[in-house]
Design an enzyme around this catalytic site. Structure first.
Site, PDB file in Angstrom:
ATOM      1  N   ALA A  39       0.836  -1.204   0.000  1.00  0.00           N
ATOM      2  CA  ALA A  39       0.000   0.000   0.000  1.00  0.00           C
ATOM      3  C   ALA A  39       0.877   1.262   0.000  1.00  0.00           C
ATOM      4  O   ALA A  39       0.560   2.249  -0.670  1.00  0.00           O
ATOM      5  CB  ALA A  39      -0.908  -0.009   1.222  1.00  0.00           C
ATOM      6  N   GLU A 119      26.133 -23.318 -13.543  1.00  0.00           N
ATOM      7  CA  GLU A 119      24.919 -22.498 -13.412  1.00  0.00           C
ATOM      8  C   GLU A 119      23.708 -23.303 -13.836  1.00  0.00           C
ATOM      9  O   GLU A 119      23.791 -24.086 -14.767  1.00  0.00           O
ATOM     10  CB  GLU A 119      24.990 -21.283 -14.350  1.00  0.00           C
ATOM     11  CG  GLU A 119      26.283 -20.538 -14.285  1.00  0.00           C
ATOM     12  CD  GLU A 119      26.351 -19.389 -15.302  1.00  0.00           C
ATOM     13  OE1 GLU A 119      25.338 -19.118 -15.969  1.00  0.00           O
ATOM     14  OE2 GLU A 119      27.424 -18.789 -15.398  1.00  0.00           O
ATOM     15  N   LYS A 121      20.566 -24.108 -15.961  1.00  0.00           N
ATOM     16  CA  LYS A 121      20.207 -23.681 -17.319  1.00  0.00           C
ATOM     17  C   LYS A 121      18.694 -23.470 -17.335  1.00  0.00           C
ATOM     18  O   LYS A 121      17.926 -24.425 -17.277  1.00  0.00           O
ATOM     19  CB  LYS A 121      20.615 -24.764 -18.321  1.00  0.00           C
ATOM     20  CG  LYS A 121      20.422 -24.340 -19.740  1.00  0.00           C
ATOM     21  CD  LYS A 121      21.102 -25.335 -20.672  1.00  0.00           C
ATOM     22  CE  LYS A 121      20.937 -24.908 -22.110  1.00  0.00           C
ATOM     23  NZ  LYS A 121      19.532 -24.797 -22.505  1.00  0.00           N
ATOM     24  N   ASP A 123      14.956 -22.845 -18.359  1.00  0.00           N
ATOM     25  CA  ASP A 123      14.168 -23.239 -19.519  1.00  0.00           C
ATOM     26  C   ASP A 123      13.232 -22.085 -19.868  1.00  0.00           C
ATOM     27  O   ASP A 123      12.039 -22.111 -19.588  1.00  0.00           O
ATOM     28  CB  ASP A 123      13.357 -24.501 -19.177  1.00  0.00           C
ATOM     29  CG  ASP A 123      12.868 -25.194 -20.413  1.00  0.00           C
ATOM     30  OD1 ASP A 123      13.223 -24.752 -21.531  1.00  0.00           O
ATOM     31  OD2 ASP A 123      12.123 -26.174 -20.284  1.00  0.00           O
ATOM     32  N   TYR A 230      22.947 -13.881 -17.295  1.00  0.00           N
ATOM     33  CA  TYR A 230      24.020 -14.874 -17.147  1.00  0.00           C
ATOM     34  C   TYR A 230      25.310 -14.542 -17.876  1.00  0.00           C
ATOM     35  O   TYR A 230      26.308 -15.217 -17.687  1.00  0.00           O
ATOM     36  CB  TYR A 230      23.551 -16.286 -17.483  1.00  0.00           C
ATOM     37  CG  TYR A 230      22.968 -16.504 -18.873  1.00  0.00           C
ATOM     38  CD1 TYR A 230      23.732 -16.320 -20.022  1.00  0.00           C
ATOM     39  CD2 TYR A 230      21.662 -16.937 -19.006  1.00  0.00           C
ATOM     40  CE1 TYR A 230      23.196 -16.549 -21.265  1.00  0.00           C
ATOM     41  CE2 TYR A 230      21.113 -17.170 -20.254  1.00  0.00           C
ATOM     42  CZ  TYR A 230      21.886 -16.973 -21.393  1.00  0.00           C
ATOM     43  OH  TYR A 230      21.350 -17.193 -22.627  1.00  0.00           O
ATOM     44  N   LYS A 319      22.338 -31.600 -19.938  1.00  0.00           N
ATOM     45  CA  LYS A 319      20.872 -31.607 -19.886  1.00  0.00           C
ATOM     46  C   LYS A 319      20.346 -32.607 -18.858  1.00  0.00           C
ATOM     47  O   LYS A 319      20.942 -33.651 -18.641  1.00  0.00           O
ATOM     48  CB  LYS A 319      20.309 -31.983 -21.265  1.00  0.00           C
ATOM     49  CG  LYS A 319      20.511 -30.923 -22.326  1.00  0.00           C
ATOM     50  CD  LYS A 319      19.544 -29.778 -22.112  1.00  0.00           C
ATOM     51  CE  LYS A 319      19.502 -28.812 -23.259  1.00  0.00           C
ATOM     52  NZ  LYS A 319      18.803 -29.257 -24.424  1.00  0.00           N
ATOM     53  N   CYS A 410     -23.058 -37.482  -9.058  1.00  0.00           N
ATOM     54  CA  CYS A 410     -21.819 -37.625  -8.295  1.00  0.00           C
ATOM     55  C   CYS A 410     -21.407 -39.097  -8.254  1.00  0.00           C
ATOM     56  O   CYS A 410     -22.210 -39.957  -7.865  1.00  0.00           O
ATOM     57  CB  CYS A 410     -22.018 -37.094  -6.881  1.00  0.00           C
ATOM     58  SG  CYS A 410     -20.581 -37.395  -5.833  1.00  0.00           S
ATOM     59  N   CYS A 413     -21.894 -40.162  -4.372  1.00  0.00           N
ATOM     60  CA  CYS A 413     -23.153 -40.169  -3.618  1.00  0.00           C
ATOM     61  C   CYS A 413     -24.383 -40.063  -4.516  1.00  0.00           C
ATOM     62  O   CYS A 413     -25.501 -39.967  -4.016  1.00  0.00           O
ATOM     63  CB  CYS A 413     -23.162 -39.058  -2.578  1.00  0.00           C
ATOM     64  SG  CYS A 413     -23.238 -37.412  -3.298  1.00  0.00           S
ATOM     65  N   CYS A 428     -20.359 -31.444  -6.877  1.00  0.00           N
ATOM     66  CA  CYS A 428     -21.399 -32.185  -6.180  1.00  0.00           C
ATOM     67  C   CYS A 428     -21.878 -31.266  -5.060  1.00  0.00           C
ATOM     68  O   CYS A 428     -21.072 -30.845  -4.217  1.00  0.00           O
ATOM     69  CB  CYS A 428     -20.825 -33.476  -5.610  1.00  0.00           C
ATOM     70  SG  CYS A 428     -21.928 -34.205  -4.387  1.00  0.00           S
ATOM     71  N   CYS A 434     -21.814 -36.023   1.343  1.00  0.00           N
ATOM     72  CA  CYS A 434     -21.158 -36.815   0.287  1.00  0.00           C
ATOM     73  C   CYS A 434     -19.917 -37.450   0.923  1.00  0.00           C
ATOM     74  O   CYS A 434     -19.065 -36.743   1.465  1.00  0.00           O
ATOM     75  CB  CYS A 434     -20.762 -35.908  -0.875  1.00  0.00           C
ATOM     76  SG  CYS A 434     -19.624 -36.672  -2.037  1.00  0.00           S
TER      77      CYS A 434
HETATM   78  N1  5U1 Z   1      22.951 -20.099 -17.249  1.00  0.00           N
HETATM   79  C1  5U1 Z   1      23.245 -20.011 -18.551  1.00  0.00           C
HETATM   80  N2  5U1 Z   1      22.409 -20.356 -19.519  1.00  0.00           N
HETATM   81  N3  5U1 Z   1      23.053 -20.105 -20.672  1.00  0.00           N
HETATM   82  C2  5U1 Z   1      22.655 -20.284 -21.969  1.00  0.00           C
HETATM   83  N4  5U1 Z   1      24.393 -19.558 -19.042  1.00  0.00           N
HETATM   84  C3  5U1 Z   1      24.301 -19.602 -20.380  1.00  0.00           C
HETATM   85  N5  5U1 Z   1      25.177 -19.264 -21.326  1.00  0.00           N
HETATM   86  C4  5U1 Z   1      24.813 -19.398 -22.622  1.00  0.00           C
HETATM   87  C5  5U1 Z   1      23.558 -19.919 -22.982  1.00  0.00           C
HETATM   88  C6  5U1 Z   1      23.168 -20.096 -24.401  1.00  0.00           C
HETATM   89  O1  5U1 Z   1      25.671 -19.053 -23.632  1.00  0.00           O
HETATM   90  C7  5U1 Z   1      26.968 -18.544 -23.329  1.00  0.00           C
HETATM   91  C8  5U1 Z   1      27.870 -19.611 -22.824  1.00  0.00           C
HETATM   92  C9  5U1 Z   1      27.502 -18.017 -24.616  1.00  0.00           C
END
Ligand code: 5U1
Length: 671
Positions: A39, A119, A121, A123, A230, A319, A410, A413, A428, A434
């Site tokens: 707030a 590190e 990776k 997604d 990164y 991976k 249901c 019941c 239900c 129930c």
């Molecule tokens: N954590 C991380 N993910 N990642 C993806 N580091 C990192 N570095 C990347 C990529 C494609 O590329 C550099 C090594 C060039």
């Protein structure tokens, strides 16, 4: 008044407000350490908006009010990266990781192990951010690595992306990283989409990609996205650091969110150990990772190693096993939950997904079945992530089998099911008459985050209900050892243990009790908010919907569920009985409560003598704050077994570190 000229005091106030808001954004979105209530933040933001409206000449591009600005675009412009965005080679085994290290050693003519940073990776979606004189100039997708799409107006809406660097590192600097959507944010987004009959996303990555490709940046702004940096790409004005590890530290100081799990490894063994630890942690994280990246730490060595075709020689991705798999839909069961919601559950040909065998997955509701167009016998893609129940994502192969028929009555019941106008959930309406809803409510009442009655799980609840010993939660406190031990597969000792656990649960806390009641839409956080707001149970039970709406984060739907719950005569009776049977919660009393006031604790690793929830509760009862992440503000880190990166970070920051025994000693001393 618009267009009036701003005098010096106004300009100074605007500057001060901007600085304060930037700081609060950074604490909230990057450090996860907000220091003022929402707030108060909103008040500052509104004041700045007001002044900027009155004095438009004081509005700057990097103002916190200007994250969503541009009109919807017609298309994304294609832009060239100043340096190509590379991809990564993969290693699929320890042997391939070893071969990677040996290639490096041979190329450098040095048999010593090169220090490596490891590190997670993420997604998500790789994004490049170009800063000119410390100001965000352009944000682009990776595209084909040479050219990407200009998504600046969308990326500006991500609060963890600094519009101005906190520390200007170079005249021109390109920061690279990943945009991800949190798992919890993704679940909420899909839930709202389902309720509105909109398209749902298959996974957080697709949701992040879809959110970044919105032509209207207001839509992107509404999505729970975050950016984690990164590396750097293009750089003007000389080297910034000697190593990847130091570089990330600098990027953190410049205002970026840096993954706290990044570590330095000094041997192949520590690289492997990191992989194993991250694989274990994977399910607990609130964002998806698909593996990890090993990078030679020294930037000088990185330069000497250079690149092959489109990937650096100094980095490799390891991976994880996939979390999506195809299998066959054998049938569908319909389960009735605590609140009467009927959920279709897919029975699957068992399949291993990311190391766990999955044989059931949720199909959510009637609309989801229609959206997927799924039939019995189809090939389906299953996804599991984190703690959430595995779900059917799509149909991979049509089997031409029979359609899935949603029941009319249901399955437990036989009461006719109902679907309220505008709701996706079929319910239900029989409530506690129930058997499924009765069973689930009792189980919920005894569950870990509620009354935490050890040993009273689903099987025993079913047995006790069938034996006529259990109908409402109050009956739990009337159970006797002889009654329990007369049940099948129940010995005298287990019965005694259960009675002791029931006895111990009579002393609880008000938030736990409110959560245990199982009011629709009232989870732990809402129970906590309600009890802090009203202070005691009577006040909460008497609150009108209007009063309930004043509680932070309580909306009209939740307010109406709460009011309806306490308006019910039978619910009030059960609560009365519970109190008469000796359930109680000690009232916090001002003086003993604040022995640890002002101290911020972080708990990490596994505790052996108590759960984290218990430790948190006891510390909070003594006035301490318990935070999830280590920072310079942390007073004490309690490190249990297998403590990982939080311990390393705390050591680096010189934070006081306690063992579990030391914690217990402190708790006992103050209790
Ligand atoms: N954590 C991380 N993910 N990642 C993806 N580091 C990192 N570095 C990347 C990529 C494609 O590329 C550099 C090594 C060039």
């Amino acid at each position: 008044m618009s267009g009036a000229e701003a005098g010096e005091p106004v300009a100074a106030e605007v500057e001060e407000l901007k600085a304060q808001l930037v700081e609060h954004n950074h604490r909230y979105y990057v450090l996860d350490q907000p220091s003022i209530p929402d707030a108060e933040y909103d008040q500052l933001l509104r004041r700045l908006q007001q002044l900027e409206q009155l004095y438009p000449e004081l509005k700057t591009d990097d103002s916190p009010t200007q994250r969503v600005g541009a009109e919807p675009a017609a298309a994304f412009e294609s832009v060239e990266h100043l340096l190509p965005m590379l991809s990564l080679d993969n290693a699929f085994s320890d042997e391939e990781l070893q071969a990677f290290v040996e290639r490096i050693q041979s190329r450098l003519g040095d048999t010593r192990f090169p220090d490596i940073t490891a590190e997670p990776k993420l997604d998500g979606i790789a994004v490049s951010l170009l800063y000119n004189d410390g100001k965000l100039e352009r944000a682009a997708t990776r595209g084909d690595g040479r050219r990407g799409e200009n998504i600046t107006s969308n990326v500006r809406t991500i609060e963890s992306v600094p519009l101005s660097l906190r520390k200007n590192l170079a005249p021109r600097l390109e920061v690279r990283g990943e945009v991800v959507m949190s798992r919890s944010g993704f679940e909420k987004l899909n839930q709202s989409a389902r309720e509105a009959n909109d398209k749902v996303f298959a996974n957080p990555r697709n949701a992040a990609a879809g959110s970044l490709r919105q032509l209207d940046s207001r839509v992107t702004a509404s999505r729970p996205l975050q950016f984690m940096a990164y590396s750097i790409g293009y750089l003007e004005g000389g080297e910034l650091a000697g190593s990847q590890f130091e570089l990330l530290k600098l990027l953190g100081e410049a205002g970026f969110r840096i993954n706290p799990l990044i570590e330095r490894c000094d041997s192949l063994d520590s690289c492997r150990n990191y992989y194993e630890r991250l694989l274990q942690l994977r399910d607990e994280l609130d964002y998806d990772i698909d593996g990890l990246v090993y990078k030679v730490d020294s930037l000088l060595l990185q330069q000497r190693l250079g690149f092959v075709s489109r990937a650096p020689r100094w980095a490799i991705a390891r991976k994880f096993p996939a979390q999506e798999k195809s299998t066959c839909l054998l049938g569908v069961d319909f389960q009735v939950g605590r609140t009467g919601a009927v959920t279709p559950v897919a029975r699957l040909q068992p399949v291993s997904v990311g190391g766990v065998t999955v044989s059931n997955a949720t199909l959510h509701n009637r609309d989801e079945i229609a959206r997927l167009g799924v039939r019995i016998g189809d090939g389906v893609v299953i996804r599991r992530a984190g703690d959430v129940i595995p779900q059917v994502v799509s149909v991979s192969e049509s089997g031409g089998g029979e359609e899935i028929e949603f029941p009319v009555n249901c399955p437990e019941c036989n009461t006719p099911l109902e679907q309220a106008e505008g709701e996706v959930v079929t319910r239900c309406p029989a409530g506690l008459s129930c058997p499924a809803q009765q069973r689930e409510s009792l189980e919920h009442f005894a569950s870990r985050k509620a009354l935490d009655i050890d040993g009273l799980g689903s099987k025993l609840v079913v047995q006790l209900v069938q034996a006529g010993l259990l109908r409402t939660p109050a009956d739990i406190f009337r159970l006797e050892v002889e009654q329990i031990s007369s049940l099948e597969r129940m010995g005298e000792k287990s019965a005694r243990n259960l009675c002791e656990a029931i006895e111990a649960s009579r002393k609880t806390t008000l938030p736990r009790f409110v959560y245990a009641l199982g009011i629709r839409e009232v989870g732990e956080a809402t129970a906590q908010a309600l009890t802090s707001w009203f202070g005691d149970l009577q006040q909460l039970m008497q609150a009108t919907e209007e009063q309930l709406l004043e509680v932070p984060d309580v909306g009209p739907v939740v307010a109406s569920h709460i009011a309806a719950f306490f308006a019910s005569e039978s619910n009030r009776e059960v609560i009365d009985e519970l109190l008469q049977l000796g359930l109680y919660w000690p009232q916090p009393s001002g003086t003993e409560n604040d022995a640890l006031k002002g101290q911020t604790f972080v708990l990490t690793g596994s505790l052996e003598q108590m759960t984290r929830e218990q430790a948190t509760e006891q510390l909070q009862a003594l006035g301490a704050r318990v935070s999830g992440s280590v920072s310079a503000k942390t007073s004490i880190l309690v490190a249990g077994a297998k403590a990982g990166s939080k311990l390393t970070k705390a050591e680096k920051l010189g934070v006081e570190i306690w063992t579990e025994d030391r914690l217990i000693e402190c708790l006992e001393q103050h209790q």
